[in-house]
Design a protein around this motif. Structure first.
Motif, short mmCIF file in Angstrom:
data_model
loop_
_atom_site.label_atom_id
_atom_site.label_comp_id
_atom_site.label_asym_id
_atom_site.label_seq_id
_atom_site.Cartn_x
_atom_site.Cartn_y
_atom_site.Cartn_z
N UNK A 273 53.91 5.07 -16.64
CA UNK A 273 54.28 6.46 -16.85
C UNK A 273 53.33 7.07 -17.88
N UNK A 274 53.20 8.38 -17.81
CA UNK A 274 52.42 9.13 -18.80
C UNK A 274 53.23 10.39 -19.11
N UNK A 275 53.19 10.81 -20.36
CA UNK A 275 53.98 11.96 -20.79
C UNK A 275 53.08 13.16 -21.06
N UNK A 276 53.35 14.25 -20.35
CA UNK A 276 52.69 15.53 -20.58
C UNK A 276 53.56 16.29 -21.57
N UNK A 277 53.22 16.22 -22.84
CA UNK A 277 54.04 16.80 -23.90
C UNK A 277 54.03 18.32 -23.88
N UNK B 111 54.03 20.31 -21.14
CA UNK B 111 54.91 20.78 -20.06
C UNK B 111 56.24 20.05 -20.02
N UNK B 112 56.43 19.05 -20.87
CA UNK B 112 57.64 18.23 -20.92
C UNK B 112 57.88 17.54 -19.56
N UNK B 113 56.81 16.91 -19.05
CA UNK B 113 56.84 16.27 -17.73
C UNK B 113 56.41 14.81 -17.87
N UNK B 114 57.14 13.94 -17.18
CA UNK B 114 56.73 12.54 -17.06
C UNK B 114 56.02 12.36 -15.73
N UNK B 115 54.88 11.70 -15.75
CA UNK B 115 54.18 11.31 -14.53
C UNK B 115 54.43 9.83 -14.34
N UNK C 187 55.98 13.48 -10.44
CA UNK C 187 56.25 14.19 -11.69
C UNK C 187 57.75 14.41 -11.82
N UNK C 188 58.21 14.34 -13.05
CA UNK C 188 59.62 14.55 -13.36
C UNK C 188 59.70 15.52 -14.52
N UNK C 189 60.22 16.72 -14.26
CA UNK C 189 60.38 17.74 -15.29
C UNK C 189 61.62 17.37 -16.10
N UNK C 190 61.43 17.05 -17.36
CA UNK C 190 62.55 16.60 -18.19
C UNK C 190 63.51 17.72 -18.55
N UNK D 240 46.81 3.32 -1.82
CA UNK D 240 46.67 2.05 -2.54
C UNK D 240 47.77 1.92 -3.60
N UNK D 241 48.15 0.71 -3.91
CA UNK D 241 49.16 0.47 -4.94
C UNK D 241 48.60 0.89 -6.30
N UNK D 242 49.28 1.79 -6.98
CA UNK D 242 48.81 2.29 -8.27
C UNK D 242 49.52 1.48 -9.36
N UNK D 243 48.74 0.79 -10.16
CA UNK D 243 49.32 -0.07 -11.19
C UNK D 243 49.18 0.48 -12.60
N UNK D 244 48.32 1.51 -12.77
CA UNK D 244 48.15 2.09 -14.09
C UNK D 244 47.79 3.56 -13.96
N UNK D 245 48.29 4.34 -14.91
CA UNK D 245 48.09 5.79 -14.94
C UNK D 245 47.79 6.19 -16.38
N UNK D 246 46.70 6.92 -16.58
CA UNK D 246 46.33 7.39 -17.91
C UNK D 246 46.08 8.89 -17.88
N UNK D 247 46.74 9.61 -18.76
CA UNK D 247 46.59 11.06 -18.88
C UNK D 247 45.63 11.34 -20.04
N UNK D 248 44.66 12.22 -19.82
CA UNK D 248 43.68 12.53 -20.87
C UNK D 248 44.34 13.24 -22.04
#
Length: 106
Positions: free
Chosen positions: A26-30, A32-36, A46-49, A64-72
């Protein structure tokens, strides 16, 4: 402070020998208050908190199976780390790293 209970479904994927439903990262977009989130189904969700709204933000070509996600840090892009053909005994594809325009998708 008010909290909204929020959740997002994970799809069970796999073959007869292995069936898994798991969120791998998961990655947190602080701003927009959204979890990816990502998983084996090859989608970024995306999940709008604040509202509890859940949606598919991106479905990777070939799923493809996604095993890691990084938000800039500037929240403009995100990077996915995938394993194509994860359920094949002899994987033909190497690990896959892709950079996506988050601002264009959000």
């Amino acid at each position: 402070m008010n909290f909204v209970a929020s959740s997002s479904d994970v799809i069970t994927v796999g073959d007869r020998a292995s069936r898994m439903a798991r969120t791998y990262d998961i990655a947190f977009d602080w701003q927009r208050n959204i979890l990816l989130s990502c998983g084996l189904e090859g989608k970024i969700k995306s999940l709008d908190l604040a509202t509890g709204e859940s949606k598919v933000l991106l479905e990777l070509p070939g799923k493809p199976a996604i095993i890691q996600l990084n938000l800039s840090r500037d929240l403009a892009t995100f990077c996915t780390h995938s394993i194509p053909d994860i359920f094949e005994r002899k994987r033909r594809e190497p690990f896959l790293v892709q950079i996506w325009n988050y601002l264009g998708l959000a």
